[in-house]
Design an enzyme around this catalytic site. Structure first.
Site, PDB file in Angstrom:
ATOM      1  N   ASP A  34       1.150  -1.118  -0.193  1.00 53.17           N
ATOM      2  CA  ASP A  34       0.066   0.041  -0.133  1.00 53.17           C
ATOM      3  C   ASP A  34       0.820   1.434   0.061  1.00 53.17           C
ATOM      4  O   ASP A  34       1.948   1.016   0.072  1.00 53.17           O
ATOM      5  CB  ASP A  34      -0.900  -0.314   1.574  1.00 53.17           C
ATOM      6  CG  ASP A  34      -2.045   0.439   1.037  1.00 53.17           C
ATOM      7  OD1 ASP A  34      -1.870   2.135   1.186  1.00 53.17           O
ATOM      8  OD2 ASP A  34      -3.295   0.052   0.621  1.00 53.17           O
ATOM      9  N   ASP A  58       3.313   2.414  -4.557  1.00 54.27           N
ATOM     10  CA  ASP A  58       2.979   2.972  -5.716  1.00 54.27           C
ATOM     11  C   ASP A  58       2.827   1.975  -7.135  1.00 54.27           C
ATOM     12  O   ASP A  58       3.743   1.906  -7.426  1.00 54.27           O
ATOM     13  CB  ASP A  58       3.788   4.025  -5.773  1.00 54.27           C
ATOM     14  CG  ASP A  58       2.940   5.176  -6.958  1.00 54.27           C
ATOM     15  OD1 ASP A  58       1.527   4.220  -7.346  1.00 54.27           O
ATOM     16  OD2 ASP A  58       3.436   5.995  -7.541  1.00 54.27           O
ATOM     17  N   VAL A  59       0.839   1.233  -7.086  1.00 56.92           N
ATOM     18  CA  VAL A  59       0.823   0.961  -8.187  1.00 56.92           C
ATOM     19  C   VAL A  59       1.418   1.183  -8.944  1.00 56.92           C
ATOM     20  O   VAL A  59       1.330   0.934 -10.771  1.00 56.92           O
ATOM     21  CB  VAL A  59      -0.278   0.328  -8.407  1.00 56.92           C
ATOM     22  CG1 VAL A  59      -0.962  -0.330  -6.818  1.00 56.92           C
ATOM     23  CG2 VAL A  59      -1.110   1.452  -8.104  1.00 56.92           C
ATOM     24  N   TYR A 155     -13.372   5.874 -12.898  1.00 60.40           N
ATOM     25  CA  TYR A 155     -13.684   4.701 -12.199  1.00 60.40           C
ATOM     26  C   TYR A 155     -14.224   4.417 -13.056  1.00 60.40           C
ATOM     27  O   TYR A 155     -13.623   2.690 -13.304  1.00 60.40           O
ATOM     28  CB  TYR A 155     -14.613   5.338 -11.108  1.00 60.40           C
ATOM     29  CG  TYR A 155     -14.495   4.014 -10.349  1.00 60.40           C
ATOM     30  CD1 TYR A 155     -13.363   3.856  -9.365  1.00 60.40           C
ATOM     31  CD2 TYR A 155     -15.444   3.526  -9.947  1.00 60.40           C
ATOM     32  CE1 TYR A 155     -13.268   2.538  -8.534  1.00 60.40           C
ATOM     33  CE2 TYR A 155     -15.904   2.142  -8.770  1.00 60.40           C
ATOM     34  CZ  TYR A 155     -14.677   1.638  -8.202  1.00 60.40           C
ATOM     35  OH  TYR A 155     -14.775   0.630  -8.213  1.00 60.40           O
ATOM     36  N   LYS A 159     -12.547   0.959 -13.830  1.00 61.34           N
ATOM     37  CA  LYS A 159     -12.597  -0.831 -13.983  1.00 61.34           C
ATOM     38  C   LYS A 159     -12.881  -0.908 -15.571  1.00 61.34           C
ATOM     39  O   LYS A 159     -13.375  -2.966 -15.279  1.00 61.34           O
ATOM     40  CB  LYS A 159     -14.052  -0.388 -13.001  1.00 61.34           C
ATOM     41  CG  LYS A 159     -13.472   0.005 -12.145  1.00 61.34           C
ATOM     42  CD  LYS A 159     -12.539  -1.166 -11.458  1.00 61.34           C
ATOM     43  CE  LYS A 159     -12.229  -0.810  -9.980  1.00 61.34           C
ATOM     44  NZ  LYS A 159     -10.886  -1.237  -9.021  1.00 61.34           N
TER      45      LYS A 159
END
Length: 254
Positions: A34, A58-59, A155, A159
């Protein structure tokens, strides 16, 4: 889950933390990742087990992913499971006309690019093992408009991208015995939804949910999604890939 090695992103809170706890309880070695380092380390310390390791991630950063995978392999020898759970939603004022380019890019960098980077970095390690399971967190927002995306165009787009990317990866890596599936949460009470309403607003929200979600109590909890992750990660799901596990109380059955 005994002795399997799982990387779970967004592990400091909500569905990610519920998954970290559940996978560890089931016997897995878990790397909880995270950006919220302090909160993550506190949560992992409370588990009081050497089988769970906290790693700042940090994705949206390729370098950060490379460092995480290197640390995971160094500590546990391999990666068996990846749960791409980390996500970002910037709130209800995010329609197509209201969203700034900066906010659009920010959401997609976490929700979609982060998912791609996770797979891109972890899959070579799974290929070395000869198998693996990847669970990507999408949303009912990939299937429905309106209330389902919480007012966020970015978003919804991200997704939807995760949903499609999952199917691409499932086809591409089935010959490596790497399974790739998506989980599609409905309304789930975590730090990311439903926690900032006053009493009156909460009552209105619950009334709305009762009309949309047929199964009482008309919303899920973080553990409901964590159990979906656990099943898809397990050997019991060995013949499942490219599928969508919708955990939404029947919302999408309308």
């Amino acid at each position: 889950m005994d002795n399997k090695v799982a990387v779970i992103t967004g592990g400091a809170s909500g569905m990610g933390l519920a998954a970290v706890r559940l996978f560890a309880a089931e016997g897995a070695y878990v790397v909880a990742a995270d950006m919220a380092t302090d909160r993550l380390e506190k949560a992992v310390a409370e588990l009081d087990t050497p089988n769970v390791r906290a790693v700042t991630l940090d994705v949206s950063s390729e370098e950060s992913w490379q460092a995480l995978v290197s640390e995971t392999v160094s500590a546990f020898g391999r990666v068996d499971i990846l749960v791409n759970n980390a996500g970002l939603h910037l709130g209800p004022e995010g329609g197509i006309l209201q969203t700034t380019l900066a906010d659009w890019n920010k959401v997609l960098s976490v929700d979609l690019t982060g998912t791609w980077l996770g797979m891109r970095t972890v899959i070579p390690e799974m290929q070395k093992v000869g198998k693996g399971s990847i669970i990507n967190t999408s949303s009912v927002a990939a299937m429905l408009g309106g209330l389902a995306d919480g007012g966020s165009a970015a978003y919804s787009a991200a997704k939807g991208g995760v949903r499609s990317l999952t199917k691409h990866a499932a086809q591409a890596f089935a010959s490596d015995s790497i399974r790739v599936n998506s989980v599609h949460p409905g309304v789930t009470m975590t730090g990311g939804s439903g926690g900032n309403f006053d009493e009156e607003a909460t009552a209105r929200w619950m009334e709305t949910l009762a009309k949309e979600v047929p199964l009482p109590p008309h919303y899920g909890e973080a553990i409901d999604q964590a159990y979906a992750y656990l099943y898809l990660a397990s050997d019991e799901a060995r013949y499942i890939t490219g599928t969508e596990l919708v955990v939404d109380g029947g919302w999408t059955s309308h």
